[in-house]
Motif scaffolding. Structure first.
Motif, mmCIF file in Angstrom:
data_model
loop_
_atom_site.group_PDB
_atom_site.id
_atom_site.type_symbol
_atom_site.label_atom_id
_atom_site.label_comp_id
_atom_site.label_asym_id
_atom_site.label_seq_id
_atom_site.Cartn_x
_atom_site.Cartn_y
_atom_site.Cartn_z
ATOM 1 N N LYS A 43 56.623 11.339 -74.594
ATOM 2 C CA LYS A 43 55.424 10.577 -74.268
ATOM 3 C C LYS A 43 55.048 9.634 -75.415
ATOM 4 N N LEU A 44 55.133 10.116 -76.636
ATOM 5 C CA LEU A 44 54.822 9.306 -77.804
ATOM 6 C C LEU A 44 55.829 8.164 -77.961
ATOM 7 N N LYS A 45 57.098 8.467 -77.732
ATOM 8 C CA LYS A 45 58.146 7.448 -77.832
ATOM 9 C C LYS A 45 57.902 6.331 -76.823
ATOM 10 N N ARG A 46 57.581 6.686 -75.590
ATOM 11 C CA ARG A 46 57.315 5.691 -74.549
ATOM 12 C C ARG A 46 56.086 4.848 -74.884
ATOM 13 N N ALA A 47 55.058 5.470 -75.440
ATOM 14 C CA ALA A 47 53.852 4.729 -75.815
ATOM 15 C C ALA A 47 54.170 3.719 -76.917
ATOM 16 N N ARG A 48 54.979 4.115 -77.897
ATOM 17 C CA ARG A 48 55.371 3.188 -78.964
ATOM 18 C C ARG A 48 56.180 2.021 -78.398
ATOM 19 N N GLN A 49 57.105 2.315 -77.503
ATOM 20 C CA GLN A 49 57.918 1.264 -76.901
ATOM 21 C C GLN A 49 57.046 0.303 -76.105
ATOM 22 N N ASN A 50 56.073 0.826 -75.407
ATOM 23 C CA ASN A 50 55.166 0.000 -74.628
ATOM 24 C C ASN A 50 54.369 -0.921 -75.544
ATOM 25 N N LEU A 51 53.888 -0.421 -76.651
ATOM 26 C CA LEU A 51 53.151 -1.247 -77.603
ATOM 27 C C LEU A 51 54.054 -2.315 -78.209
ATOM 28 N N ASP A 52 55.285 -1.943 -78.538
ATOM 29 C CA ASP A 52 56.215 -2.905 -79.121
ATOM 30 C C ASP A 52 56.542 -4.025 -78.133
#
Length: 58
Positions: A43-52
């Motif tokens: 979940k954290l990885k996906r959130a970071r990718q979304n922000l990037d």
């Protein structure tokens, strides 16, 4: 006659039991299962990718 008791062994066994009880208590209070940790990591990885993806380059 009864068997003599090794006091050092008794003391160490009691300390181990106390530590185990405290560890079990903390595991219930703070712990997460392996699947929960993996889900949170994903979940954290996906959130970071979304922000990037939404970053504006200057």
């Amino acid at each position: 006659m009864t068997q003599p008791v090794n006091l050092n062994r008794f003391r160490k066994d009691k300390a181990r039991a106390d530590n185990k009880a405290r560890a079990d208590k903390n595991a219930v209070k703070f712990g997460q299962t392996k699947t929960q940790k993996a889900a949170n990591k994903t979940k954290l990885k996906r959130a970071r990718q979304n922000l990037d993806r939404h970053k504006v380059e200057e």
